[in-house]
Design a protein around this motif. Structure first.
Motif, short mmCIF file in Angstrom:
data_model
loop_
_atom_site.label_atom_id
_atom_site.label_comp_id
_atom_site.label_asym_id
_atom_site.label_seq_id
_atom_site.Cartn_x
_atom_site.Cartn_y
_atom_site.Cartn_z
N VAL A 21 36.64 37.46 26.85
CA VAL A 21 36.66 36.33 27.79
C VAL A 21 37.55 36.66 28.99
CG1 VAL A 21 37.43 33.93 28.10
CG2 VAL A 21 36.01 34.56 26.13
N LEU A 22 38.76 37.16 28.72
CA LEU A 22 39.65 37.51 29.83
C LEU A 22 39.06 38.64 30.67
CD1 LEU A 22 43.20 37.24 28.25
CD2 LEU A 22 42.11 35.69 29.87
N GLY A 23 38.43 39.61 30.02
CA GLY A 23 37.77 40.67 30.77
C GLY A 23 36.65 40.14 31.65
N GLY A 24 35.91 39.17 31.13
CA GLY A 24 34.83 38.55 31.92
C GLY A 24 35.36 37.77 33.10
N ILE A 25 36.44 37.03 32.88
CA ILE A 25 37.06 36.27 33.98
C ILE A 25 37.57 37.23 35.05
CG2 ILE A 25 39.00 34.78 34.61
CD1 ILE A 25 38.66 33.46 31.81
N ALA A 26 38.22 38.30 34.61
CA ALA A 26 38.73 39.30 35.56
C ALA A 26 37.58 39.91 36.36
CB ALA A 26 39.52 40.38 34.83
N TRP A 36 46.75 42.83 35.98
CA TRP A 36 46.49 44.02 36.79
C TRP A 36 45.23 43.84 37.62
CZ3 TRP A 36 42.51 47.45 37.38
CH2 TRP A 36 42.77 48.52 38.24
N SER A 37 44.16 43.34 37.02
CA SER A 37 42.91 43.13 37.76
C SER A 37 43.12 42.19 38.94
CB SER A 37 41.83 42.55 36.84
OG SER A 37 41.45 43.49 35.88
N ILE A 38 43.91 41.17 38.73
CA ILE A 38 44.18 40.20 39.78
C ILE A 38 44.98 40.85 40.91
CG2 ILE A 38 45.24 37.97 40.33
CD1 ILE A 38 42.74 37.97 38.37
N LEU A 39 46.05 41.53 40.53
CA LEU A 39 46.92 42.14 41.55
C LEU A 39 46.23 43.26 42.30
CD1 LEU A 39 50.23 42.23 39.50
CD2 LEU A 39 49.62 40.62 41.32
N PHE A 40 45.56 44.15 41.59
CA PHE A 40 44.93 45.30 42.23
C PHE A 40 43.68 44.89 43.00
CE2 PHE A 40 42.19 48.99 42.55
CZ PHE A 40 43.05 49.97 42.99
N LEU A 45 51.26 46.32 43.97
CA LEU A 45 51.47 45.34 42.89
C LEU A 45 50.74 45.77 41.63
CD1 LEU A 45 51.25 41.97 44.88
CD2 LEU A 45 53.31 43.22 44.13
N GLY A 46 49.56 46.35 41.79
CA GLY A 46 48.83 46.88 40.64
C GLY A 46 49.62 47.97 39.95
N MET A 47 50.25 48.85 40.74
CA MET A 47 51.02 49.95 40.17
C MET A 47 52.22 49.44 39.38
SD MET A 47 50.75 53.17 39.99
CE MET A 47 51.72 54.46 39.28
N THR A 100 46.57 54.49 35.43
CA THR A 100 47.83 54.57 36.16
C THR A 100 47.77 55.70 37.18
OG1 THR A 100 49.01 53.71 34.23
CG2 THR A 100 50.34 54.82 35.91
N TYR A 101 47.22 56.83 36.75
CA TYR A 101 47.02 57.95 37.69
C TYR A 101 46.11 57.52 38.85
CZ TYR A 101 44.14 61.78 39.44
OH TYR A 101 43.41 62.61 40.26
N LEU A 102 44.97 56.89 38.54
CA LEU A 102 44.05 56.44 39.59
C LEU A 102 44.72 55.47 40.54
CD1 LEU A 102 40.81 55.87 37.46
CD2 LEU A 102 41.29 57.80 38.96
N ASN A 103 45.44 54.50 39.97
CA ASN A 103 46.15 53.50 40.78
C ASN A 103 47.18 54.18 41.67
OD1 ASN A 103 47.22 50.13 40.05
ND2 ASN A 103 47.88 51.36 41.76
N GLY A 104 47.94 55.11 41.12
CA GLY A 104 48.95 55.83 41.89
C GLY A 104 48.35 56.62 43.03
N TYR A 105 47.24 57.30 42.77
CA TYR A 105 46.55 58.06 43.80
C TYR A 105 46.09 57.14 44.93
CZ TYR A 105 43.43 61.61 45.82
OH TYR A 105 42.82 62.51 46.65
N ILE A 106 45.48 56.03 44.55
CA ILE A 106 44.99 55.07 45.54
C ILE A 106 46.16 54.52 46.35
CG2 ILE A 106 43.94 52.77 45.78
CD1 ILE A 106 42.03 53.66 43.45
#
Length: 153
Positions: A11-16, A86-90, A98-100, A139-145
């Motif tokens: 459910v949370l994954g669907g909302i995100a 994380w989904s909300i922030l990123f 904020l995602g990082m 985390t690696y992907l987020n950091g790169y971005i």
């Protein structure tokens, strides 16, 4: 004991997914991403498997007789909240910074859950290992971005 935690994850994954939908078409495709970025079709498959494993792990803890099961489940709920956040922030806030921050905390919370749940039921801990691997990669992907696209603030 197994169904409700699993359902909560989905459910949370669907909302995100609904909340991040516009960012997935208007923002994310235009970011500079690493060559190791998986195809978009892989994400729902991976998360479905991870959510199922998370729910089973929680069920194993909930059905144990360990005195610490309540505190282990508190850790499970807190990490799930940071997962959702994380989904909300990123994506929704479009902020790699904020995602990082969130995902680094999430990494620590998942390690904490693995360590604590191992004392209750080792299988519960092992079921979280694929999740840990996936979010460490995230985390690696987020950091790169973050490095190549800025903070988003």
């Amino acid at each position: 004991a197994y169904f409700l935690p699993t359902l909560l994850c989905f459910v949370l994954g669907g909302i995100a997914a609904v909340l991040q939908n516009s960012a997935l078409t208007e923002w994310y495709p235009f970011l500079i991403k690493p060559a190791l970025t998986p195809p978009n079709a892989l994400f729902p498959i991976a998360w479905s498997i991870i959510y199922l494993l998370m729910g089973i792990s929680a069920g194993l803890v909930l059905t144990s007789r360990a005195r610490s099961r309540r505190s282990v489940m508190t850790c499970w709920f807190v990490q799930l909240a940071f997962n959702f956040l994380w989904s909300i922030l990123f994506f929704t806030c479009r902020s790699p910074l904020l995602g990082m921050i969130d995902i680094v905390v999430l990494d620590a919370l998942v390690v904490c859950y693995i360590v604590r749940s191992a004392r209750v039921r080792s299988a519960a801990a092992w079921l979280f290992v694929p999740y840990l691997c996936w979010i460490l990669f995230a985390t690696y992907l987020n950091g790169y971005i973050l490095v190549y696209n800025g903070t988003g603030l």
